[in-house]
Design a protein around this motif. Structure first.
Motif, PDB file in Angstrom:
ATOM      1  N   UNK A   1      37.800  38.606  37.818  1.00  0.00           N
ATOM      2  CA  UNK A   1      38.321  37.256  37.707  1.00  0.00           C
ATOM      3  C   UNK A   1      38.454  36.631  39.092  1.00  0.00           C
ATOM      4  N   UNK A   2      37.832  35.472  39.270  1.00  0.00           N
ATOM      5  CA  UNK A   2      37.874  34.783  40.551  1.00  0.00           C
ATOM      6  C   UNK A   2      36.639  34.985  41.396  1.00  0.00           C
ATOM      7  N   UNK A   3      35.818  35.986  41.072  1.00  0.00           N
ATOM      8  CA  UNK A   3      34.648  36.285  41.897  1.00  0.00           C
ATOM      9  C   UNK A   3      33.633  35.149  41.936  1.00  0.00           C
ATOM     10  N   UNK A   4      33.532  34.387  40.867  1.00  0.00           N
ATOM     11  CA  UNK A   4      32.515  33.331  40.791  1.00  0.00           C
ATOM     12  C   UNK A   4      33.060  31.957  41.161  1.00  0.00           C
ATOM     13  N   UNK A   5      34.304  31.907  41.616  1.00  0.00           N
ATOM     14  CA  UNK A   5      34.932  30.630  41.946  1.00  0.00           C
ATOM     15  C   UNK A   5      34.990  30.463  43.460  1.00  0.00           C
ATOM     16  N   UNK A   6      34.459  29.346  43.951  1.00  0.00           N
ATOM     17  CA  UNK A   6      34.590  29.035  45.364  1.00  0.00           C
ATOM     18  C   UNK A   6      33.627  29.805  46.248  1.00  0.00           C
TER      19      UNK A   6
ATOM     20  N   UNK B   1      35.945  42.832  45.825  1.00  0.00           N
ATOM     21  CA  UNK B   1      34.502  42.824  45.594  1.00  0.00           C
ATOM     22  C   UNK B   1      33.728  42.706  46.903  1.00  0.00           C
ATOM     23  N   UNK B   2      34.187  41.843  47.808  1.00  0.00           N
ATOM     24  CA  UNK B   2      33.516  41.711  49.103  1.00  0.00           C
ATOM     25  C   UNK B   2      33.427  43.051  49.823  1.00  0.00           C
ATOM     26  N   UNK B   3      34.534  43.781  49.821  1.00  0.00           N
ATOM     27  CA  UNK B   3      34.583  45.037  50.566  1.00  0.00           C
ATOM     28  C   UNK B   3      33.728  46.121  49.916  1.00  0.00           C
ATOM     29  N   UNK B   4      33.791  46.213  48.590  1.00  0.00           N
ATOM     30  CA  UNK B   4      33.029  47.259  47.911  1.00  0.00           C
ATOM     31  C   UNK B   4      31.541  46.919  47.864  1.00  0.00           C
ATOM     32  N   UNK B   5      31.198  45.678  47.521  1.00  0.00           N
ATOM     33  CA  UNK B   5      29.787  45.308  47.409  1.00  0.00           C
ATOM     34  C   UNK B   5      29.161  45.008  48.764  1.00  0.00           C
ATOM     35  N   UNK B   6      29.991  44.732  49.768  1.00  0.00           N
ATOM     36  CA  UNK B   6      29.457  44.570  51.111  1.00  0.00           C
ATOM     37  C   UNK B   6      28.797  45.832  51.612  1.00  0.00           C
TER      38      UNK B   6
END
Length: 544
Positions: A224-229, A486-491
């Protein structure tokens, strides 16, 4: 001057009830005698009662954890299925010219892991100078929260599956698009090609719109929130109030267009644990995180819970209005939280939960899954497409457009890496960064108001030299904490060192650790406190 030898002898001769005497003035002696005064302790409990209460809480917490159902620890079966161990982690051990691990060396490694004998770990053969990253950490467990062996995970994708193919395809596309600014995703042709190609995978589990991967969803998380902004969380963008100074979040970044391990000889050297033939090259100009290469470098040089610390300091800087409504000091007329329900407490829990989450991740990495890293799978793709092998690799990755583009650019089918040394020297599943992020983010959800709107949000410019005001859909603490996770894990996927499922499941392991720690601490408070309320990564709301 005080005669400490005599003082110690006097104290040892006192009866127990008189040992609560303190001396008013250690430097003053009256007629050869010290002047004692009685020490009084106030509070609802005596020291003995407090001791008993603490003992009972510890026993109850231990009993609660002990009585939980013991989980199974399934793995995907690749280790038994492939005698050459192509589906499992073997980096730094000796390999043949195909990159297949020496079977005898692998057997020694498995025996060491099975026995846990510290001396046997010293017998594991290495192919170069690099060493394993703390395999004996897999046996560690903590006395707060869940035992590291008491959490479980689903099986990882199998070597030959369409699921694994899709995750490898995503890593190839992330490598090809590292230098495209996130701000340009909506208009960039290569991003559009990547989205279209990723939509062709039959078992891709990243976010989609109407069943398709789009420039607005590609490489993002499912929370939730990953696709916003903006793609990058506000907690990797806003200034950090760091004690008496302010940290501006522009960082050292790597030079664009520079990838590593794209020659076969270098790839094999790194699998054997050799020293990289190249050194990293850095941009002399610090920048805000504005593209995949910047994010890859951030999760390369960060310390264990750096991102969690920064995020918590930002949240604390917002003041009481950003704290969760359950905090017993929100409406107090006479008190503020500090040692409990304040900055000292939440900062400590974030650091504590990060390390305990790593213990759980290390158990899964070494003693259950031993999943290979994407760079090793890239070597298998290379060998298959050059005719050297016929491994059972799903055709969807062999026919992926990104693989062809990599060959056009580098002359091999190997996965271009963001780091000269490639991945760390521990297995892939789950991701350590994700476990830390899952634990820290969950702690912050417990202590802060998930619905609080982030004030004055920012987005990095395309060149990363400045930040601009963001004026789109309001960004909440919940959404931006999820996006940070998500940024940290998928980065790490963007760097080429992890798979998407490593991050997804690593976040869940960290979340479970944090929830377990909070549960154990619930009975230690004196305040009138009804419990923590937070939203899990799966969207459910829980009260602890």
């Amino acid at each position: 001057m005080i005669d400490f030898t005599r003082r110690k002898k006097e104290l040892n001769n006192l009866k127990d009830e008189k040992k609560l005497i303190i001396y008013e003035n250690d430097n003053e002696e009256i007629n050869g005698n010290y002047k004692p005064i009685k020490s009084y302790e106030i509070g609802p409990l005596t020291p003995r009662q407090t001791n008993q209460k603490a003992y009972k809480i510890r026993v109850d917490a231990a009993s609660f954890q002990k009585n939980l159902p013991l989980p199974d620890h399934p793995c995907n079966g690749d280790e038994d299925l492939y005698p050459n161990k192509i589906g499992n982690f073997s980096k730094v051990m000796p390999h043949n010219e195909l990159g297949e691990v020496n079977k005898g060396g692998y057997s020694i490694w498995i025996r060491a892991l099975t026995t846990g004998n510290p001396e046997m770990f010293e017998d594991i053969p290495l192919g170069g100078v690099r060493k394993f990253a703390n395999p004996q950490g897999a046996y560690a467990f903590d006395l707060e929260g869940p035992n590291s062996h008491h959490l479980t995970m689903p099986v990882a994708p199998t070597f030959s599956s369409a699921w694994e193919a899709s995750e490898m395809g995503e890593d190839y596309w992330r490598a090809l698009t590292r230098d495209i600014p996130f701000a340009d995703y909506d208009t960039n042709t290569l991003i559009s090609e990547a989205a279209s190609d990723m939509s062709q995978f039959s078992d891709y589990r990243g976010p989609k719109e109407d069943g398709e991967v789009t420039p607005g969803t590609i490489f993002r998380g499912n929370l939730e929130g990953d696709l916003i902004g903006p793609y990058i969380s506000q907690f990797l963008c806003l200034d950090v109030p760091y004690g008496s100074k302010t940290l501006v979040q522009h960082y050292r970044t790597a030079l664009p267009g520079k990838d590593y391990m794209t020659s076969y000889d270098e790839w094999l050297n790194i699998q054997n644990g050799g020293v990289p033939s190249e050194l990293p090259e850095y941009d002399p100009q610090p920048r805000y995180i504005r593209d995949g290469r910047d994010l890859s470098e951030w999760v390369h040089g960060d310390f264990t819970y750096q991102s969690m610390l920064n995020a918590c300091l930002i949240l604390l800087g917002f003041g009481k209005k950003a704290m969760c409504s359950e905090n017993p000091y929100i409406c107090s007329k006479t008190q503020n939280g500090f040692v409990t329900f304040g900055s000292a407490y939440v900062l400590d829990l974030i650091g504590k939960s990060a390390r305990i989450a790593l213990e759980s991740a290390w158990f899964q990495k070494f003693l259950v899954h031993r999943r290979l890293r994407p760079e090793a799978f890239g070597g298998c793709v290379q060998n298959n497409l050059t005719g050297a092998t016929s491994y059972p690799i799903n055709s969807e990755i062999l026919n992926c457009m990104a693989v062809s583009k990599v060959f056009e650019r580098y002359g091999t089918y190997l996965l271009p890496m963001a780091y000269p040394e490639g991945s760390p020297t521990h297995p892939s599943y789950p991701a350590g960064h994700a476990a830390i992020a899952g634990a820290g983010v969950t702690m912050m959800k417990a202590f802060f108001n998930e619905d609080y709107i982030i004030p004055h949000p920012l987005v990095a410019s395309a060149d990363g030299l400045s930040v601009l005001p963001y004026t789109g859909t309001p960004l909440t603490v919940l959404g931006e904490l999820n996006k940070l996770a998500s940024n940290l894990s998928l980065g790490r996927d963007t760097a080429g060192v992890h798979w998407r499922s490593d991050g997804i499941e690593g976040l869940k392991i960290g979340e479970a650790v944090a929830i377990g720690i909070i549960h154990d601490f619930m009975k230690t408070y004196n305040e009138n406190f009804k419990g923590f309320c937070l939203t899990k990564f799966d969207g459910t709301t829980i009260i602890i």
